[in-house]
Scaffold this motif. Sequence first.
Motif, PDB file in Angstrom:
ATOM      1  N   ASN A   1       0.842  -1.115   0.006  1.00  0.00           N
ATOM      2  CA  ASN A   1      -0.095  -0.045  -0.102  1.00  0.00           C
ATOM      3  C   ASN A   1       0.710   1.243  -0.072  1.00  0.00           C
ATOM      4  O   ASN A   1       0.747   2.182  -0.747  1.00  0.00           O
ATOM      5  CB  ASN A   1      -0.977  -0.033   1.290  1.00  0.00           C
ATOM      6  N   LEU A   2       1.888   1.366   0.747  1.00  0.00           N
ATOM      7  CA  LEU A   2       2.576   2.522   1.071  1.00  0.00           C
ATOM      8  C   LEU A   2       3.566   2.515  -0.436  1.00  0.00           C
ATOM      9  O   LEU A   2       3.805   3.817  -0.883  1.00  0.00           O
ATOM     10  CB  LEU A   2       3.686   2.242   2.202  1.00  0.00           C
ATOM     11  N   LYS A   3       3.956   1.538  -0.948  1.00  0.00           N
ATOM     12  CA  LYS A   3       4.617   1.606  -2.314  1.00  0.00           C
ATOM     13  C   LYS A   3       3.825   2.157  -3.449  1.00  0.00           C
ATOM     14  O   LYS A   3       4.154   2.866  -4.193  1.00  0.00           O
ATOM     15  CB  LYS A   3       5.112   0.045  -2.584  1.00  0.00           C
ATOM     16  N   ASP A   4       2.436   1.683  -3.297  1.00  0.00           N
ATOM     17  CA  ASP A   4       1.436   2.467  -4.290  1.00  0.00           C
ATOM     18  C   ASP A   4       1.163   3.862  -4.151  1.00  0.00           C
ATOM     19  O   ASP A   4       0.822   4.355  -4.990  1.00  0.00           O
ATOM     20  CB  ASP A   4       0.020   1.554  -4.208  1.00  0.00           C
ATOM     21  N   LEU A   5       1.422   4.188  -2.653  1.00  0.00           N
ATOM     22  CA  LEU A   5       1.276   5.809  -2.807  1.00  0.00           C
ATOM     23  C   LEU A   5       2.523   6.500  -2.923  1.00  0.00           C
ATOM     24  O   LEU A   5       2.698   7.644  -2.724  1.00  0.00           O
ATOM     25  CB  LEU A   5       0.789   5.850  -1.109  1.00  0.00           C
ATOM     26  N   GLY A   6       3.389   5.713  -3.442  1.00  0.00           N
ATOM     27  CA  GLY A   6       4.840   6.546  -4.114  1.00  0.00           C
ATOM     28  C   GLY A   6       5.995   6.489  -3.079  1.00  0.00           C
ATOM     29  O   GLY A   6       6.916   7.103  -3.314  1.00  0.00           O
ATOM     30  N   TYR A   7       5.964   5.688  -1.977  1.00  0.00           N
ATOM     31  CA  TYR A   7       7.010   5.449  -1.221  1.00  0.00           C
ATOM     32  C   TYR A   7       8.035   4.258  -1.408  1.00  0.00           C
ATOM     33  O   TYR A   7       7.662   3.227  -1.919  1.00  0.00           O
ATOM     34  CB  TYR A   7       6.450   5.307   0.426  1.00  0.00           C
ATOM     35  N   LYS A   8       9.114   4.606  -1.362  1.00  0.00           N
ATOM     36  CA  LYS A   8      10.174   3.664  -1.562  1.00  0.00           C
ATOM     37  C   LYS A   8      10.370   2.745  -0.470  1.00  0.00           C
ATOM     38  O   LYS A   8      10.787   2.982   0.476  1.00  0.00           O
ATOM     39  CB  LYS A   8      11.578   4.441  -2.076  1.00  0.00           C
ATOM     40  N   ILE A   9       9.938   1.464  -0.611  1.00  0.00           N
ATOM     41  CA  ILE A   9       9.778   0.613   0.358  1.00  0.00           C
ATOM     42  C   ILE A   9      10.004  -1.091  -0.374  1.00  0.00           C
ATOM     43  O   ILE A   9       9.386  -1.176  -1.192  1.00  0.00           O
ATOM     44  CB  ILE A   9       8.689   0.634   1.043  1.00  0.00           C
ATOM     45  N   ALA A  10      10.566  -1.870   0.541  1.00  0.00           N
ATOM     46  CA  ALA A  10      10.850  -3.283   0.296  1.00  0.00           C
ATOM     47  C   ALA A  10       9.417  -3.741   0.601  1.00  0.00           C
ATOM     48  O   ALA A  10       8.846  -3.652   1.805  1.00  0.00           O
ATOM     49  CB  ALA A  10      11.880  -3.929   0.846  1.00  0.00           C
ATOM     50  N   VAL A  11       8.867  -4.907  -0.292  1.00  0.00           N
ATOM     51  CA  VAL A  11       7.804  -5.614   0.154  1.00  0.00           C
ATOM     52  C   VAL A  11       8.192  -6.915   0.455  1.00  0.00           C
ATOM     53  O   VAL A  11       8.138  -7.718  -0.354  1.00  0.00           O
ATOM     54  CB  VAL A  11       6.857  -5.349  -1.079  1.00  0.00           C
ATOM     55  N   ASP A  12       8.616  -7.155   1.852  1.00  0.00           N
ATOM     56  CA  ASP A  12       9.035  -8.486   2.093  1.00  0.00           C
ATOM     57  C   ASP A  12       8.258  -9.052   3.379  1.00  0.00           C
ATOM     58  O   ASP A  12       8.712 -10.133   3.878  1.00  0.00           O
ATOM     59  CB  ASP A  12      10.533  -8.459   2.336  1.00  0.00           C
TER      60      ASP A  12
END
Length: 283
Positions: free
Chosen positions: A19-30
């Motif tokens: 969700n945070l990645k979809d909002l434009g934040y650079k984050i690992a999805v792990d």
Amino acid sequence: MAVLKFKSKGVEVKKLQQNLKDLGYKIAVDGDFGNGTKSVVIRFQKDNNLSPDGIVGSNTQSVIDFLLAENPIYGIDISHHNGAINFNKINWEIIKFVFCKASQGKTFKDNMLHSYFSELKRLNIFRGVYHFMTFKDVSASNQVNNFLNCGVDFTENGVLPPVLDLEWQQSPALNNYIMQNKSTCIQKAKDWLTKVEAATGRIPIIYTANSFWRDYFAASADFSRYPLWLASYNRNSPVIPTGWTDYKIWQFTEGGTIEGLVGNVDKNVFNGSMNDLKKLANF
């Protein structure tokens, strides 16, 4: 919902990260709520005027859900205070428009305007400029000339309408001048808007805050034909100033952060569809 915090793991953490990645934040999805995820959560909370504790409870999750459900069109506004910007690092899938400070008062021109504007044009980003109005000892005509002499072509595709920034001045004495000369200051703003519209063929946008409008502009209802860019730093629906029924742009934080830009930045959301934004930008 489960509260997610440092050392949480699993599917819910992975969903949060996505969700945070979809909002434009650079984050690992792990699926691992480590220091990296905590740092991004704190940044998100600061961007959205939430308590920056790095814990995802009901308040933080409700804002995430709201942003994802609304599919908002985000923009930023910048000035020389933002310094050098790496425009290639900004996530243009999220940020769809940018306003730059052009001028202030009779003579001040922002020395970063042309650098910023040329980069935005290169990247084909919807872009606009604003003038910060000075109310004391400077005529509307002088301020119009200063603004128009910045060299922005308002007939160009992708360029948003001119903006007049009507807000608190740089000292209590100047704010007191507005309070003591409301009718004169209101007329000065009207003159600027009329002259800029005549020169550019575009209906200007007014940037202001409800409290400024109420206290200093006597809640004037004479400006309703101009689209409203409203500054209101909370996640509730902002209070609309007298004279308007809705806003065109909502500046919802002055403490946002985005990749490519050092420090805080003003973040905005456009009230309309992408087609509406394109139409506003002569596109």
